[in-house]
Enzyme design. Structure first.
Site, PDB file in Angstrom:
ATOM      1  N   GLU A 241       0.893  -1.171   0.000  1.00 51.06           N
ATOM      2  CA  GLU A 241       0.000   0.000   0.000  1.00 51.06           C
ATOM      3  C   GLU A 241       0.923   1.210   0.000  1.00 51.06           C
ATOM      4  OE1 GLU A 241      -1.247   2.958   0.800  1.00 51.06           O
ATOM      5  OE2 GLU A 241      -2.401   2.540   2.632  1.00 51.06           O
ATOM      6  N   CYS A 275      -2.943   8.021   3.751  1.00 47.10           N
ATOM      7  CA  CYS A 275      -2.757   7.545   2.376  1.00 47.10           C
ATOM      8  C   CYS A 275      -3.973   7.898   1.519  1.00 47.10           C
ATOM      9  CB  CYS A 275      -2.475   6.058   2.359  1.00 47.10           C
ATOM     10  SG  CYS A 275      -3.512   5.104   3.464  1.00 47.10           S
TER      11      CYS A 275
HETATM   12  P1  NDP Z   1       8.879   5.034   3.839  1.00 49.35           P
HETATM   13  O1  NDP Z   1       8.203   4.320   2.747  1.00 49.35           O
HETATM   14  O2  NDP Z   1      10.380   5.118   3.775  1.00 49.35           O
HETATM   15  O3  NDP Z   1       8.518   4.347   5.254  1.00 49.35           O
HETATM   16  C1  NDP Z   1       7.519   3.369   5.455  1.00 49.35           C
HETATM   17  C2  NDP Z   1       8.073   2.214   6.272  1.00 49.35           C
HETATM   18  O4  NDP Z   1       9.080   1.533   5.518  1.00 49.35           O
HETATM   19  C3  NDP Z   1       8.768   2.646   7.573  1.00 49.35           C
HETATM   20  O5  NDP Z   1       8.560   1.679   8.577  1.00 49.35           O
HETATM   21  C4  NDP Z   1      10.222   2.635   7.167  1.00 49.35           C
HETATM   22  O6  NDP Z   1      11.086   2.553   8.254  1.00 49.35           O
HETATM   23  C5  NDP Z   1      10.277   1.392   6.312  1.00 49.35           C
HETATM   24  N1  NDP Z   1      11.422   1.281   5.418  1.00 49.35           N
HETATM   25  C6  NDP Z   1      12.247   2.265   4.980  1.00 49.35           C
HETATM   26  N2  NDP Z   1      13.153   1.750   4.109  1.00 49.35           N
HETATM   27  C7  NDP Z   1      12.899   0.420   4.001  1.00 49.35           C
HETATM   28  C8  NDP Z   1      13.447  -0.647   3.244  1.00 49.35           C
HETATM   29  N3  NDP Z   1      14.472  -0.461   2.418  1.00 49.35           N
HETATM   30  N4  NDP Z   1      12.910  -1.876   3.362  1.00 49.35           N
HETATM   31  C9  NDP Z   1      11.843  -2.092   4.181  1.00 49.35           C
HETATM   32  N5  NDP Z   1      11.291  -1.120   4.928  1.00 49.35           N
HETATM   33  C10 NDP Z   1      11.789   0.113   4.843  1.00 49.35           C
HETATM   34  O7  NDP Z   1       8.239   6.453   3.951  1.00 49.35           O
HETATM   35  P2  NDP Z   1       8.809   7.792   4.601  1.00 49.35           P
HETATM   36  O8  NDP Z   1       8.655   7.715   6.066  1.00 49.35           O
HETATM   37  O9  NDP Z   1      10.183   8.085   4.078  1.00 49.35           O
HETATM   38  O10 NDP Z   1       7.789   8.870   3.993  1.00 49.35           O
HETATM   39  C11 NDP Z   1       7.974   9.322   2.646  1.00 49.35           C
HETATM   40  C12 NDP Z   1       6.657   9.547   1.973  1.00 49.35           C
HETATM   41  O11 NDP Z   1       5.945   8.323   1.866  1.00 49.35           O
HETATM   42  C13 NDP Z   1       5.713  10.479   2.701  1.00 49.35           C
HETATM   43  O12 NDP Z   1       6.017  11.805   2.409  1.00 49.35           O
HETATM   44  C14 NDP Z   1       4.385  10.051   2.149  1.00 49.35           C
HETATM   45  O13 NDP Z   1       4.190  10.682   0.907  1.00 49.35           O
HETATM   46  C15 NDP Z   1       4.556   8.560   1.918  1.00 49.35           C
HETATM   47  N6  NDP Z   1       3.989   7.757   3.025  1.00 49.35           N
HETATM   48  C16 NDP Z   1       2.853   7.067   2.766  1.00 49.35           C
HETATM   49  C17 NDP Z   1       2.253   6.346   3.776  1.00 49.35           C
HETATM   50  C18 NDP Z   1       0.987   5.593   3.524  1.00 49.35           C
HETATM   51  O14 NDP Z   1       0.144   5.518   4.407  1.00 49.35           O
HETATM   52  N7  NDP Z   1       0.855   4.973   2.367  1.00 49.35           N
HETATM   53  C19 NDP Z   1       2.786   6.308   5.131  1.00 49.35           C
HETATM   54  C20 NDP Z   1       4.032   7.020   5.285  1.00 49.35           C
HETATM   55  C21 NDP Z   1       4.582   7.722   4.247  1.00 49.35           C
HETATM   56  P3  NDP Z   1      11.691   3.903   8.847  1.00 49.35           P
HETATM   57  O15 NDP Z   1      10.545   4.857   9.073  1.00 49.35           O
HETATM   58  O16 NDP Z   1      12.294   3.455  10.119  1.00 49.35           O
HETATM   59  O17 NDP Z   1      12.655   4.409   7.795  1.00 49.35           O
END
Ligand code: NDP
Length: 468
Positions: A241, A275
């Site tokens: 997602e 989202c």
């Molecule tokens: P990320 O996609 O990086 O983070 C989501 C999750 O993935 C976090 O738990 C993160 O850990 C983890 N993660 C990061 N890198 C990896 C990897 N290589 N492999 C597996 N898991 C990983 O989002 P961001 O926090 O950087 O946010 C960036 C943008 O994403 C936001 O501005 C928004 O636009 C979107 N977003 C969308 C969401 C939704 O509900 N669909 C939720 C959050 C963000 P960690 O946080 O510890 O890096």
């Protein structure tokens, strides 16, 4: 938790991360990186536990998960306070108490649904029965916007179907998640649900691990692609997602008085950090002034501030990375002569606050329209014809949700049918429901969560075919 380097697969990751209260910038704690050895050990324990967990009867798992729902309910006040402290959303309004009620509901529903075996073919010569078997160990990667609720979406269906789960919360919201896991694990048998903590590298090691059978991921498209790459190593099944840039279309002549509250919260739920929030609003040119006025008037009365104060229903942006990203989009809009149609009050205190902002004189092609702003900012775009509005709404790499707002249901349904999205809401936006499948089209991801479809997604179909 140890904090050694990821010598096995990734570069050394030794820097701890500080979790902050986004309203006050108070340090909550230091998030440690679970070491690669520790992750290996947890996965080994999860595999052993999975054999016992899946051997229990379906009725037994159902009963245990309903007890989890009760435990979440009993601890909901405490956990809501944790959400507000670390994630930032207010206790009041559609905030952290609301998130906790969703955690309870999204535990009860998958616990109650059934996915029985199914005779998919039968004639005089044969009978084919479809069973749903657990996959094994599920890696759940949760984000920081609805940290407890989205973790629940990933954990509970997986457990219900006999998998065990290892959760990695976002580094930004680790401590509130750990509090919830303590509550859940007061009910569950040992090692059925475990947690690893730390930065993205920890998630990367976990998702690419050879013993992981399924990854449930919610986050950005960029990280979603990394999860897909990691799955080339272990062929883990994926539910992704990856967010959205949801469009809403207001049909000409809408009676705004009936819809303004839903329109506001459709766009600004959780300060827009959702989202499936409304992130681009398309309005007929004749209605533009009225819509801007109605939304501005409504927004002016919504109090923003520290979410611990129950008078506030809007809070801060969750983290500095997101704050900077929204600020950058606002600067770009300003440099490109956007109209700042409305700007709400910003509380006079530390913290990552951005006021509710309505933006005009922008169109597809403007960054604030094309990019998911994930913040309390709404671009309002004029259209001349509905064909034009539909074309612009579909002009996006995302396709999570969309909405149509109209007094004539038939007309609204006609437009809804033309929108490229996993869900199109009519006269509401983001109104998810634990019984109703939810997932994205285009780059918003693949696979669905919720309902019976969500249960299927954490199983492997197995057919037993009998010759008669
Ligand atoms: P990320 O996609 O990086 O983070 C989501 C999750 O993935 C976090 O738990 C993160 O850990 C983890 N993660 C990061 N890198 C990896 C990897 N290589 N492999 C597996 N898991 C990983 O989002 P961001 O926090 O950087 O946010 C960036 C943008 O994403 C936001 O501005 C928004 O636009 C979107 N977003 C969308 C969401 C939704 O509900 N669909 C939720 C959050 C963000 P960690 O946080 O510890 O890096």
């Amino acid at each position: 938790m140890e904090n050694t380097s990821f010598a096995k697969e990734t570069a050394a990751v030794n820097t701890e991360f500080l979790s902050l209260n986004p309203s006050t910038l108070e340090v909550i704690g230091e998030v440690e990186n679970t070491s690669a050895d520790e992750i290996d050990r947890k996965i080994k324990n999860a595999k052993i536990a999975q054999k016992q967990w899946s051997a229990r009867s379906d009725a037994e798992r159902k009963e245990i998960l309903l007890k989890v729902a009760e435990a979440l309910q009993q601890n909901s006040k405490h956990l809501a306070e944790w959400i507000t402290r670390e994630q930032g959303k207010p206790l009041s309004g559609p905030g952290s108490n609301f998130e906790m009620q969703a955690c309870v509901g999204w535990t009860q529903v998958p616990a109650s649904l059934d996915l029985p075996e199914e005779v998919v073919f039968e004639d005089d010569t044969r009978k084919d029965i479809l069973y749903r078997k657990p996959i094994g160990v599920v890696a759940a990667i949760a984000p920081w916007n609805w940290p407890l609720m989205i973790a629940i979406w990933q954990i509970i269906p997986s457990l219900r179907m006999g998998n065990t789960v290892i959760l990695k919360p976002s580094e930004y919201t680790t401590f509130s998640t750990l509090e919830m896991i303590k509550v859940i694990n007061s009910v569950l048998p040992e090692n059925v649900l475990q947690v690893v903590t730390g930065r993205g590298e920890v998630g990367s090691y976990l998702t690419g691990h050879p013993e992981i059978g399924k990854v449930m991921f919610t986050g950005s498209i960029a990280t979603g692609k990394k999860v897909i790459e990691a799955s080339a190593k272990n062929m883990a099944r994926l539910t992704l997602e990856c967010g959205g840039n949801d469009a809403g279309i207001i049909l000409p002549g809408l009676d705004l008085s009936k819809h303004i509250e839903n329109l506001f919260w459709g766009a600004f739920l959780n300060m827009g950090q959702t989202c499936a929030c409304l992130k681009r609003l398309y309005v007929h040119e004749n209605d533009y002034e009225n819509v801007v006025k109605a939304l501005s008037d409504y927004s002016a009365n919504i109090p923003m501030g520290n979410g611990a104060d129950e008078n506030n229903v809007l809070g801060p942006i969750q983290n500095k990375m997101q704050f900077d990203k929204i600020q950058d989009l606002l600067n770009d809009a300003e440099n490109n002569n956007a109209d700042f149609l409305f700007k709400g009050q910003k509380p006079d205190q530390d913290g990552y606050f951005i006021p509710i902002t309505l933006i005009g004189n922008v169109d597809n092609g403007s960054r604030i329209v094309d990019e998911e702003q994930f913040g309390p900012v709404l671009p309002i775009i004029k259209y001349k014809t509905l064909e034009d509005a539909v074309e612009k709404a579909n002009d996006s790499e995302n396709g999570l949700g969309a909405s149509v707002w109209g007094d004539e249901l038939e007309e609204a349904q006609k437009i809804a049918a033309q929108l490229e999205a996993g869900t199109v809401w009519i006269n509401q936006h983001g109104a998810i429901n634990p019984f109703v499948p939810f997932g994205g089209a285009k780059k918003s991801g693949y696979g669905v969560e919720f309902g019976v479809e969500g249960l299927k997604a954490v199983t492997i179909p197995k057919v037993i075919s009998i010759k008669k």
